[in-house]
Design an enzyme around this catalytic site. Structure first.
Site: not given
Length: 870
Positions: A40, A86, A130
């Site tokens: 990670r 993931h 968006y």
């Protein structure tokens, strides 16, 4: 006590193993920490990516989102990454993706974002529904050849798909874009660098595996941040490159400008990496309100994403810009430090890496990728060649093959018959022959097959040579790195400023000639000498500096960026400044107040400048001298070594008596003849040996007699008669008349005399304003008080006797007059006329005026006797 345990329960109870809880917690915590470290928080040394970034790019590649393909919604990409590779929060994935698209956070963006992706002022991005995204060209280069078995793949979280454990990147991503992260018990903070420099460093390492970190730093000079700025000091950077741990001090970039009203502004054009511009402005405002910063009257953040950073601070009238700038560096994030902590995953384990280790790990990885890619290409080429060989065999026995296939009842029988026909075909070739289209049986197609087979055999031989030759593989790596540099390389954004106790910054500054201009009111700048183009004598000239109405260019000369300038003021003080430290400006800009660069008192001003190549050259400074002269005719000589130890506060160069002021300073070798000229048209020549060497604080002796009121010395030249025989004396009057005269026409006398006539001064010519020694190979630059500057070839100026008035060199407008003249060492070959919009005239004839011809033979001898020592 009755045992109520059932037989199965008894069996389970017997399998319980008592353990030490302390040992269990240690083991579990170590397992957890390694999972965080490897899976990670820390980047892989090979491709420089953490798992989340690698998975984002791989998912986008699988979706076919190349740089030339249409954008897709960010939510679509995040969903792909979450669902397949993931299994973490969508916010974590989207934040990582956004960061890869922000050009102020990452040196070379890997995501091409469309929509609101936030700003450097701390504004967050729009929601993922968006915004849209696709990969950049550089991201594609990181995934190139992934389909050629160049890297290992592993199963995803639910074992349903495979994902790469590393990307086969051609980009040295870890050094180029850096990385930061906090794991368990350790962290990483790696600085971004310039791609072109890193590529050069990698190639240097390939050429010499024993290269040192110091030698690598000749290529990889320092970190290069996406927001620019200036690295202040290199000791911490060197430590980071040598040992993997260090500190970078980064300053924002700013400059001082002057408003039309005369008030100064500090304009910040670049802020340090990851500094919020709004937060910086708010902090400055707080310091102003708390009276810690007292020189700032107003601050305004005019920055935007298109034009970049622009923070404007208006200064109070009595504020000193340099003081305010130092306070900004001290109290605000305009100066910030970053800890270098080069920790990355190497072969599954975290490791602290030096610059050389980072480069070597990447080069070794690229070698492995090239080797595996070549193996894959060889296998594929051999497979294809094997099938083509079968085609050629079938074409050689075409009729028999057709008859055999027609006689077979099923495809499997046909395949077996082909294999057993005795032509040497195997099952793979037989199957390919059965799938062959009829059009491939034509004569032309047969030639194509034969050509393809021959080309494949050459390719196979080349691939086998690559696999057998390690040197060839490294040459391929170098070629591909140079392609990366050519395609993606750019110029450095972050400047490097070395401290006084560090290696000279001259090693990092390009050596070139620049024009230094200083105005009457004390504004200084440097401009590339190529900006001034040669014009014919008599031309009108071009603007050499924009000045206020009461200001004009007073000093104009040429120097190298690697040299040191000695500034001598009219009160007799000497200051030092490296040429590269002078702010660069456009030809028509005003420049910067010299008081912001040197600690000159407000009632003093620069009168003379000497250009010295190297003050550390012991032989040079011990055998050269500074000759000074004043407006009242005083001359003084001091050894250069007395000026070889710069002090920020300056030193006293000559003691000036009341009513006098320093006019000129020259560098000599002790063997020159000195000439001094007066504005009334007289000049004197005497040997330098007539002036004894004195210390910096001495007054000096009389050089030329200044007898009449209004008379004053206008210039001094020093010419070595043995080594500078090609030089002539050039004199110029205030109304633009000038001429050249051989040095020998000025007879040698003792110092202190009246001298002889050097130019015929009339109302037409005006008084004498300057005297310089020139050679025909040089150019002359003349500057007027209005700012007009003209550059002309010395050879175009006629050579005349002492008593003539000369010819017109430049047309002077009404009310204007010449302010300064200087010579350039190199003459331009082509004469270029003035720019469009300015008037240029043809060359005038070099004729002597009637007024001057009558005095042609006149030589004044009044001042040939020696004057008393002052």
């Amino acid at each position: 006590m009755e045992n109520n345990l059932q037989p199965q329960e008894t069996q389970d109870f017997n399998r319980i193993i008592p353990i030490n809880i302390e040992e269990q917690m240690k083991t579990a915590y170590i397992d957890y920490s390694m999972s965080v470290i490897v899976g990670r928080a820390l980047p892989d040394v090979r491709d420089g990516l953490k798992p989340v970034h690698r998975r984002i790019l791989f998912a986008m590649n699988e979706l076919g989102m190349g740089h030339s393909k249409p954008y897709k919604k960010s939510a679509r990409i995040v969903g792909e990454v979450l669902g397949k590779y993931h299994p973490h929060g969508d916010t974590a994935v989207y934040d990582a993706m956004v960061r890869m698209a922000q050009d102020w956070n990452i040196r070379y963006p890997l995501i091409d974002g469309q929509g609101n992706y936030g700003s450097q002022d701390g504004d967050g991005p729009a929601a993922m529904r968006y915004t849209e995204a696709r990969m950049t060209r550089m991201a594609e280069a990181m995934l190139q050849d992934i389909e050629k078995e160049t890297v290992d793949f592993g199963l995803n979280f639910d074992d349903s798909l495979e994902e790469p454990t590393v990307l086969p990147t051609r980009i040295p991503q870890l050094l180029v874009n850096g990385s930061s992260g906090i794991a368990v018990g350790m962290a990483t903070n790696m600085m971004p660098h310039n791609l072109s420099e890193v590529v050069d460093g990698c190639i240097a390492y390939i050429d010499n595996r024993e290269i040192t970190v110091e030698e690598l730093m000749q290529h990889v000079k320092a970190p290069d941040f996406p927001t620019g700025g200036s690295i202040y000091g290199m000791e911490g950077v060197k430590s980071g490159y040598h040992f993997g741990r260090g500190r970078v001090v980064l300053r924002g970039k700013l400059h001082v400008d002057t408003k039309p009203s005369g008030r100064e502004q500090i304009i910040i054009t670049e802020v340090p990496y990851q500094v919020n511009r709004d937060t910086l402005c708010n902090r400055i405002g707080e310091l102003v309100n708390d009276k810690i910063l007292e020189g700032i009257a107003h601050i305004n953040n005019e920055s935007n994403n298109k034009e970049g950073t622009r923070i404007v601070m208006d200064l109070k009238r009595d504020a000193v810009a340099n003081v305010v700038i130092n306070q900004l560096f001290k109290y605000t994030e305009l100066q910030t430090s970053y800890g270098i902590n080069n920790v990355a995953i190497v072969k599954g384990r975290p490791k602290i890496l030096s610059l050389k280790e980072l480069i070597s790990e990447f080069v070794d990885f690229r070698h492995d990728v090239v080797y595996r890619r070549t193996q894959f290409e060889l296998r594929e080429a051999e497979k294809r060649a094997h099938i083509l060989q079968g085609y050629l065999i079938a074409l050689d026995h075409l009729d028999e093959v057709i008859a055999l296939i027609r006689a077979s009842s099923t495809p499997d029988i046909a395949k077996d018959n082909l294999v057993n026909a005795g032509w040497g075909l195997d099952e793979i070739q037989a199957k390919a022959i059965l799938e062959l289209r009829l059009q491939r049986l034509t004569g032309m197609e047969r030639e194509k097959i034969k050509q393809e087979y021959d080309d494949l055999m050459k390719l196979i031989a080349h691939l086998k040579e690559i696999l057998a030759n390690e040197g060839l593989r490294y040459e391929i790596i170098k070629t591909e790195l140079n392609e990366v540099k050519e395609k993606f390389g750019d110029v450095r954004k972050t400047e490097i400023t070395l401290l006084d106790n560090e290696v000279s910054i001259k090693d990092l500054i390009k050596e070139e000639d620049v024009v230094i201009t200083i105005s009457h009111l004390g504004y200084i700048k440097r401009t590339s000498a190529s900006d001034y183009r040669a014009q014919r004598r008599g031309g009108r000239g071009v603007m050499g500096g924009k000045t206020r109405e009461e200001d004009y260019i007073e000093h104009l000369f040429v120097a190298s960026t690697h040299h040191t300038l000695l500034f001598f003021t009219e009160k007799g003080r000497c200051y030092w400044l490296n040429v590269y430290q002078i702010p660069e400006g456009e030809k028509n800009s005003k420049g910067r107040a010299i008081q912001n660069l040197l600690q000159i008192s407000p009632d003093d001003k620069v009168r003379a400048i000497i250009d010295v190549k190297d003050l550390q050259d012991a032989e040079f400074v011990n055998n050269n001298y500074i000759v000074l002269c004043t407006k009242k005719g005083v001359i003084k000589k001091t050894a250069l070594i007395d000026f070889s130890r710069p002090r920020s506060t300056g030193v006293n160069a000559i003691t000036i008596v009341e009513g006098d002021q320093l006019l000129e300073a020259k560098l000599t070798d002790g063997l020159c003849d000195i000439m001094m000229a007066i504005n009334s048209g007289r000049a004197i020549r005497f040997p330098e040996s007539k002036v004894r060497t004195t210390g910096r604080g001495a007054i000096g002796v009389t050089g030329i007699e200044v007898e009449k009121e209004g008379e004053e010395v206008v210039g001094m030249i020093c010419v070595n008669p043995e080594t500078q025989k090609d030089r002539t004396v050039l004199v110029v009057s205030e109304k633009g008349y000038g001429k050249r005269t051989p040095v020998d026409e000025y007879r040698i006398t003792n110092r202190g005399g009246k001298g002889v006539k050097t130019i015929s001064v009339t109302d037409k010519t005006g008084r004498l304003v300057g005297i310089v020694d020139v050679a025909e190979s040089e150019d002359l630059m003349i500057t007027c008080k209005s700012g007009i500057t003209i550059r002309m070839n010395v050879a175009a100026i006629s050579e005349q006797g002492r008593a003539t008035q000369g010819v017109k060199l430049i047309r002077i407008e009404e009310g204007d007059e010449i302010a300064a003249l200087t010579k350039l060492d190199e003459q331009e070959e082509d004469v270029i006329f003035a720019e469009e919009g300015t008037e240029a005239t043809t060359t005038e004839e070099n004729t002597v005026s009637p007024e001057a011809s009558t005095d042609q033979a006149e030589n004044t001898t009044e001042g040939e006797q020696e004057a008393p020592i002052a």
